[in-house]
Design an enzyme around this catalytic site. Structure first.
Site, PDB file in Angstrom:
ATOM      1  N   ARG A 182      -1.098  -9.124   9.196  1.00 40.26           N
ATOM      2  CA  ARG A 182      -1.390  -8.791  10.608  1.00 40.26           C
ATOM      3  C   ARG A 182      -2.433  -9.728  11.220  1.00 40.26           C
ATOM      4  O   ARG A 182      -2.485  -9.889  12.441  1.00 40.26           O
ATOM      5  CB  ARG A 182      -1.783  -7.321  10.756  1.00 40.26           C
ATOM      6  CG  ARG A 182      -0.713  -6.388  10.228  1.00 40.26           C
ATOM      7  CD  ARG A 182      -0.621  -5.056  10.910  1.00 40.26           C
ATOM      8  NE  ARG A 182       0.360  -4.228  10.217  1.00 40.26           N
ATOM      9  CZ  ARG A 182       1.691  -4.345  10.344  1.00 40.26           C
ATOM     10  NH1 ARG A 182       2.209  -5.233  11.174  1.00 40.26           N
ATOM     11  NH2 ARG A 182       2.514  -3.575   9.650  1.00 40.26           N
ATOM     12  N   LYS A 184       4.984  -9.984   4.021  1.00 41.87           N
ATOM     13  CA  LYS A 184       4.708  -8.596   3.621  1.00 41.87           C
ATOM     14  C   LYS A 184       5.455  -7.603   4.518  1.00 41.87           C
ATOM     15  O   LYS A 184       6.016  -6.618   4.037  1.00 41.87           O
ATOM     16  CB  LYS A 184       3.204  -8.320   3.668  1.00 41.87           C
ATOM     17  CG  LYS A 184       2.839  -6.911   3.214  1.00 41.87           C
ATOM     18  CD  LYS A 184       1.337  -6.713   3.197  1.00 41.87           C
ATOM     19  CE  LYS A 184       0.942  -5.501   2.394  1.00 41.87           C
ATOM     20  NZ  LYS A 184       1.112  -4.222   3.048  1.00 41.87           N
ATOM     21  N   ASP A 234      -2.431  -0.030  12.963  1.00 43.91           N
ATOM     22  CA  ASP A 234      -1.846  -1.340  12.641  1.00 43.91           C
ATOM     23  C   ASP A 234      -1.707  -2.257  13.860  1.00 43.91           C
ATOM     24  O   ASP A 234      -1.445  -3.452  13.712  1.00 43.91           O
ATOM     25  CB  ASP A 234      -0.468  -1.174  11.980  1.00 43.91           C
ATOM     26  CG  ASP A 234      -0.585  -0.559  10.594  1.00 43.91           C
ATOM     27  OD1 ASP A 234      -1.715  -0.343  10.118  1.00 43.91           O
ATOM     28  OD2 ASP A 234       0.472  -0.273   9.984  1.00 43.91           O
ATOM     29  N   GLY A 270       0.803  -1.238   0.000  1.00 41.41           N
ATOM     30  CA  GLY A 270       0.000   0.000   0.000  1.00 41.41           C
ATOM     31  C   GLY A 270       0.827   1.274   0.000  1.00 41.41           C
ATOM     32  O   GLY A 270       0.614   2.171  -0.819  1.00 41.41           O
ATOM     33  N   SER A 290      -6.740   8.054   4.150  1.00 42.55           N
ATOM     34  CA  SER A 290      -5.410   7.481   4.393  1.00 42.55           C
ATOM     35  C   SER A 290      -4.381   8.598   4.503  1.00 42.55           C
ATOM     36  O   SER A 290      -4.332   9.495   3.653  1.00 42.55           O
ATOM     37  CB  SER A 290      -5.017   6.550   3.247  1.00 42.55           C
ATOM     38  OG  SER A 290      -3.681   6.141   3.394  1.00 42.55           O
TER      39      SER A 290
HETATM   40  O1  LIG Z   1       2.497   5.889   6.024  1.00 45.28           O
HETATM   41  C1  LIG Z   1       2.659   4.726   6.407  1.00 45.28           C
HETATM   42  O2  LIG Z   1       3.782   4.182   6.402  1.00 45.28           O
HETATM   43  C2  LIG Z   1       1.479   3.973   6.881  1.00 45.28           C
HETATM   44  C3  LIG Z   1       0.320   4.624   7.227  1.00 45.28           C
HETATM   45  C4  LIG Z   1      -0.874   3.935   7.765  1.00 45.28           C
HETATM   46  O3  LIG Z   1      -1.874   3.898   6.757  1.00 45.28           O
HETATM   47  P1  LIG Z   1      -3.211   4.842   6.738  1.00 45.28           P
HETATM   48  O4  LIG Z   1      -2.791   6.237   6.812  1.00 45.28           O
HETATM   49  O5  LIG Z   1      -3.832   4.471   5.441  1.00 45.28           O
HETATM   50  O6  LIG Z   1      -4.023   4.422   7.942  1.00 45.28           O
HETATM   51  C5  LIG Z   1      -0.536   2.508   8.205  1.00 45.28           C
HETATM   52  O7  LIG Z   1      -1.703   1.778   8.442  1.00 45.28           O
HETATM   53  C6  LIG Z   1       0.316   1.794   7.180  1.00 45.28           C
HETATM   54  O8  LIG Z   1       0.616   0.470   7.576  1.00 45.28           O
HETATM   55  C7  LIG Z   1       1.627   2.501   6.996  1.00 45.28           C
HETATM   56  C1  LIG Z   2      -1.719  -1.359   6.159  1.00 44.05           C
HETATM   57  C2  LIG Z   2      -0.483  -1.809   6.043  1.00 44.05           C
HETATM   58  O1  LIG Z   2       0.340  -1.607   4.975  1.00 44.05           O
HETATM   59  P1  LIG Z   2       0.080  -0.888   3.554  1.00 44.05           P
HETATM   60  O2  LIG Z   2      -1.050   0.084   3.716  1.00 44.05           O
HETATM   61  O3  LIG Z   2       1.369  -0.229   3.266  1.00 44.05           O
HETATM   62  O4  LIG Z   2      -0.250  -1.969   2.588  1.00 44.05           O
HETATM   63  C3  LIG Z   2       0.128  -2.589   7.144  1.00 44.05           C
HETATM   64  O5  LIG Z   2       1.343  -2.877   7.065  1.00 44.05           O
HETATM   65  O6  LIG Z   2      -0.575  -2.969   8.106  1.00 44.05           O
END
Ligand SMILES: O=C(O)C1=C[C@@H](OP(=O)(O)O)[C@@H](O)[C@H](O)C1
Ligand SMILES: C=C(OP(=O)(O)O)C(=O)O
Length: 407
Positions: A368, A392, A294, A67, A142
């Site tokens: 997770r 991951k 998370d 993501g 996000s």
């Molecule tokens: O910027 C980052 O590294 C992250 C932001 C968070 O996402 P959201 O902002 O979508 O909640 C988190 O849940 C993700 O695992 C990592």
């Molecule tokens: C949400 C997570 O990662 P990403 O959004 O980067 O896929 C995570 O690591 O829990």
């Protein structure tokens, strides 16, 4: 992964790899500005995927299920002048929203097309020189959209002013980005709901930054859960007392609700997790986890295993992560004997019964889910399906878990 009923070995040390979030930010900055010497880079698959994408010159980039990589690369390719990139990912990635970020970049003058469904990857990005200096971004879906823009902002001729519209979710991750930019020599100003980023100066561009990545607090959370259930001391490396990772909140949360004291050893960058021998558990855990989404699954499983009622809020982003984490929790916690009620933003326990026989936890392609349910083997044997999902974020998870348990 079949996990037999286990007990926890005391005084073992687990070395966790670098924070995935910090690593992924540094890789983008390194690629844009070329001046970082990174130590303790995350060994997560997501970080490896991003690293590979940044070294490729192909038109199609497949980021699978990563993501942050998907979101960060969207802005990164937007400023690659004259380059066309098709940015795609796994089936689940095509269901994770990206519209607010794409609209912001389009408003800054970048041409981006949706190749399948409006608002979702894959994207066709036509890299441009961005000359505009101000953009509005809804901040409730996000924080990765904001970070994505922040990472490229210093590269723009006149910097960038980002106005965060509405409620800000996962704020700690925006603060982490600002901290990294500051260490990097990029000046930022966060006042009210506006972030101003100044352009990177040539002077700063020629200085090499040494960055030692702190280990991953989200990964550490599973050992807090293990410690809360196994009641033996665990040591974790390499962590700092003053962390920029929002998930470091786990230390305070587990001290308050489960009697796990964290002792920091500054010189060794070591955490010692020490269970209080006569801790009286709370009647109920009421917590807003918007700043540390998370670690919500970790906490729910610990509380379920100890049969402590919980009422967790601030979880609006959980529906759009690797899976719908709220419904996954609702279904799988039943197998541990815990009935829950979920809304779009909350998860709340309703009753605690005996765990099922022959528990097999579905993981829904979510690392997770696997790691948060694994500590339950200190209560009862269980199976975790599709164990490889841990790669991951934490490829060594099963090995590290094995090293601290006796069957
Ligand atoms: O910027 C980052 O590294 C992250 C932001 C968070 O996402 P959201 O902002 O979508 O909640 C988190 O849940 C993700 O695992 C990592
Ligand atoms: C949400 C997570 O990662 P990403 O959004 O980067 O896929 C995570 O690591 O829990």
């Amino acid at each position: 992964m079949k996990l037999e009923k286990s007990t926890l070995l005391g005084n073992k040390t687990v070395q966790i790899s670098g924070s995935k979030s910090i690593s992924n930010r540094l890789l983008i900055l390194e690629s844009l500005f070329n001046t970082i010497k990174i130590g303790n880079l995350s060994n997560s698959q997501d970080t490896q995927l991003l690293k590979k994408a940044l070294s490729e010159t192909t038109e199609i980039v497949d980021i699978h299920h990563a993501g942050t990589a998907m979101r960060f690369l969207t802005s990164y390719y937007s400023i690659a002048e004259g380059k066309i990139t098709v940015l795609t990912g796994s089936g689940r990635m095509k269901e994770r929203p990206i519209k607010n970020l794409v609209t912001a970049l389009q408003n800054l003058g970048v041409e981006i097309e949706y190749m399948e469904n409006e608002g979702f990857p894959p994207l066709k990005i036509h890299g441009r020189k961005i000359t505009q200096t101000q953009v509005n971004v809804p901040a409730n879906i996000s924080s990765q959209f904001i970070t994505s823009l922040l990472l490229i902002a210093g590269k723009l001729e006149n910097g960038l002013e980002i106005n965060l519209v509405g409620e800000v979710t996962s704020r700690s991750y925006i603060e982490m980005t600002l901290d990294i930019l500051t260490k990097f020599g990029i000046k930022t100003h966060f006042t009210g709901s506006t972030i101003q980023v100044e352009p990177f100066t040539t002077d700063a561009e020629t200085t090499t930054v040494n960055y030692e990545v702190e280990s991953d607090w989200s990964s550490a959370s599973y050992f807090y859960s293990i410690c809360a259930l196994g009641r033996e001391t665990i040591h974790l490396k390499s962590f700092y007392k003053e962390s920029t990772q929002g998930d470091s909140a786990i230390a305070k949360i587990y001290e308050e609700f489960f009697g796990i004291k964290t002792i920091f050893s500054e010189d060794e960058h070591k955490l010692t997790l020490q269970p209080h021998p006569n801790f009286s558990f709370p009647e109920k855990i009421i917590l807003d986890m918007n700043n540390c989404p998370d670690i919500a699954q970790t906490l729910c499983v610990t509380a379920a295993a100890l049969k402590i009622p919980f009422d967790i809020s601030g979880l609006g982003t959980l529906k759009v992560k690797e899976t719908d984490r709220l419904s996954a929790l609702h279904i799988e916690l039943k197998k541990l004997g815990t009935e829950t009620e979920i809304t779009d933003l909350t998860v709340k326990s309703i009753s605690f019964n005996e765990p099922q026989e022959n528990i097999s936890i579905k993981t829904y392609q979510d690392h997770r889910m696997a790691m948060s349910f694994a500590p339950f083997c200190l209560i009862k044997e269980l199976n975790i399906e599709e164990e490889e999902v841990v790669e991951k974020s934490y490829p060594m998870f099963w090995k590290d878990l094995e090293s601290i348990l006796i069957r």
